[in-house]
Design a protein around this motif. Structure first.
Motif, PDB file in Angstrom:
ATOM      1  N   GLY A 275       0.809  -1.210   0.000  1.00 13.19           N
ATOM      2  CA  GLY A 275       0.000   0.000   0.000  1.00 13.19           C
ATOM      3  C   GLY A 275       0.841   1.258   0.000  1.00 13.19           C
ATOM      4  N   GLY A 276       2.097   1.116  -0.435  1.00  7.79           N
ATOM      5  CA  GLY A 276       2.991   2.274  -0.452  1.00  7.79           C
ATOM      6  C   GLY A 276       3.463   2.657   0.943  1.00  7.79           C
ATOM      7  N   SER A 277       3.754   1.658   1.770  1.00  8.60           N
ATOM      8  CA  SER A 277       4.204   1.938   3.140  1.00  8.60           C
ATOM      9  C   SER A 277       5.542   2.679   3.140  1.00  8.60           C
ATOM     10  N   SER A 278       5.640   3.658   4.026  1.00 11.83           N
ATOM     11  CA  SER A 278       6.906   4.372   4.200  1.00 11.83           C
ATOM     12  C   SER A 278       7.555   4.007   5.532  1.00 11.83           C
ATOM     13  N   ALA A 279       7.113   2.915   6.132  1.00 12.99           N
ATOM     14  CA  ALA A 279       7.538   2.568   7.488  1.00 12.99           C
ATOM     15  C   ALA A 279       8.968   2.050   7.584  1.00 12.99           C
ATOM     16  N   PHE A 280       9.571   1.676   6.462  1.00 16.34           N
ATOM     17  CA  PHE A 280      10.874   1.004   6.528  1.00 16.34           C
ATOM     18  C   PHE A 280      12.032   1.860   6.033  1.00 16.34           C
ATOM     19  N   ALA A 281      11.714   2.977   5.425  1.00 15.42           N
ATOM     20  CA  ALA A 281      12.752   3.779   4.782  1.00 15.42           C
ATOM     21  C   ALA A 281      13.738   4.388   5.773  1.00 15.42           C
ATOM     22  N   ALA A 282      13.307   4.644   6.984  1.00 16.63           N
ATOM     23  CA  ALA A 282      14.194   5.288   7.954  1.00 16.63           C
ATOM     24  C   ALA A 282      15.323   4.372   8.400  1.00 16.63           C
ATOM     25  N   ASN A 283      15.113   3.063   8.342  1.00 19.72           N
ATOM     26  CA  ASN A 283      16.105   2.130   8.865  1.00 19.72           C
ATOM     27  C   ASN A 283      16.755   1.224   7.820  1.00 19.72           C
ATOM     28  N   SER A 284      16.000   0.800   6.828  1.00 14.47           N
ATOM     29  CA  SER A 284      16.507  -0.183   5.865  1.00 14.47           C
ATOM     30  C   SER A 284      16.999   0.482   4.583  1.00 14.47           C
ATOM     31  N   PRO A 285      18.248   0.231   4.185  1.00 16.31           N
ATOM     32  CA  PRO A 285      18.713   0.712   2.890  1.00 16.31           C
ATOM     33  C   PRO A 285      17.890   0.077   1.771  1.00 16.31           C
ATOM     34  N   LEU A 286      17.696   0.808   0.696  1.00 13.40           N
ATOM     35  CA  LEU A 286      16.899   0.331  -0.436  1.00 13.40           C
ATOM     36  C   LEU A 286      17.780  -0.247  -1.532  1.00 13.40           C
ATOM     37  N   PHE A 287      17.402  -1.447  -1.987  1.00 11.74           N
ATOM     38  CA  PHE A 287      17.992  -2.080  -3.168  1.00 11.74           C
ATOM     39  C   PHE A 287      16.853  -2.152  -4.184  1.00 11.74           C
ATOM     40  N   VAL A 288      16.839  -1.232  -5.133  1.00 11.82           N
ATOM     41  CA  VAL A 288      15.716  -1.139  -6.063  1.00 11.82           C
ATOM     42  C   VAL A 288      16.042  -1.854  -7.369  1.00 11.82           C
ATOM     43  N   ALA A 289      15.059  -2.535  -7.912  1.00 11.68           N
ATOM     44  CA  ALA A 289      15.222  -3.240  -9.180  1.00 11.68           C
ATOM     45  C   ALA A 289      14.447  -2.505 -10.264  1.00 11.68           C
ATOM     46  N   ALA A 290      15.141  -2.153 -11.336  1.00 10.22           N
ATOM     47  CA  ALA A 290      14.511  -1.513 -12.489  1.00 10.22           C
ATOM     48  C   ALA A 290      15.451  -1.702 -13.663  1.00 10.22           C
ATOM     49  N   TYR A 291      15.002  -2.431 -14.674  1.00 11.26           N
ATOM     50  CA  TYR A 291      15.887  -2.827 -15.765  1.00 11.26           C
ATOM     51  C   TYR A 291      15.918  -1.767 -16.864  1.00 11.26           C
TER      52      TYR A 291
END
Length: 232
Positions: free
Chosen positions: A170-186
């Motif tokens: 649902g587009g949660s923003s709850a994890f951005a403050a602690n977890s680094p993002l590994f985004v996939a986009a080809y």
């Protein structure tokens, strides 16, 4: 890591070396048992600086090539990290975090080991969101994340796509403050719009083949920054 369900026609028309040169960042890769034993000396000679190795999936699968891949990348001088492919439909987040930790997914402050990565994406064999509501998915992610952090002192890196994250959390923003993002986009131009909450990405998976075995990744920063993330 599973192939993402995204168009790859533009990639097929270009050579891998050209793609590698067009993407900015510190180069790396991620591999699983699909790649088998990896020639890490060649990978390092070709410029890779980090690698993520699949360790586990759900609570009933361990990568049979994990030791060769995980220790081999370390011995070749790469900064390495392990990852877990999530199956939120099969067991709790805490159970899967503990399984990951018990089978190579831990972290140590040796300057060469990245915190574990949670691969949470399209279901390879069923409902896109594994039959969970958005609130149940957020709860599952919280359970995995808090269990991992309690054991290691580090929050897991989260690998996902913007589309899956929007649809299934649902587009949660709850994890951005602690977890680094590994985004996939080809693509080779950039990862585009990021999942909710993250204003920047740490890692980007931009192709499923190229100079290195497995998926082609970059770290969004300097070598010193990558080493600092490993050190904690």
């Amino acid at each position: 890591m599973l192939l993402l369900l995204l168009p790859l026609l533009a990639l097929s028309a270009l050579s891998a070396p050209l793609l590698q040169k067009r993407v900015t960042g510190i180069p790396g890769l991620d591999v699983s048992s699909y790649q088998g034993a990896v020639d890490w000396a060649t990978v390092a000679a070709n410029g890779a600086k980090f690698a993520f190795i699949k360790a586990t999936e759900g609570t009933d699968y361990v990568n049979p090539d994990f030791s060769q891949q995980y220790e081999g990348s370390y011995d070749a001088g790469l900064i390495r990290g392990a990852y877990h492919f999530a199956h939120p439909d099969s067991s709790t987040g805490a159970a899967q975090a503990n399984y990951f930790l018990a089978n190579g997914g831990g972290w140590s402050a040796d300057g060469k080991t990245l915190p574990g990565m949670l691969d949470i994406e399209y279901n390879p064999s069923g409902a896109t969101c594994y039959g969970l509501s958005t609130s149940a998915m957020v709860s599952w992610l919280s359970s995995f994340s808090s269990t991992y952090e309690a054991a290691t002192g580090r929050y897991p890196i989260i690998y996902t796509t913007t589309d899956w994250w929007s649809t299934c959390t649902g587009g949660s923003s709850a994890f951005a403050a602690n977890s680094p993002l590994f985004v996939a986009a080809y693509n080779t131009e950039g990862p585009g719009t990021l999942p909710a909450g993250w204003s920047y990405y740490s890692f980007w998976q931009w192709a499923d083949s190229g100079t290195f075995p497995g998926d082609q990744d970059v770290w969004n920063g300097s070598q010193a920054g990558l080493e600092a993330m490993a050190t904690g």
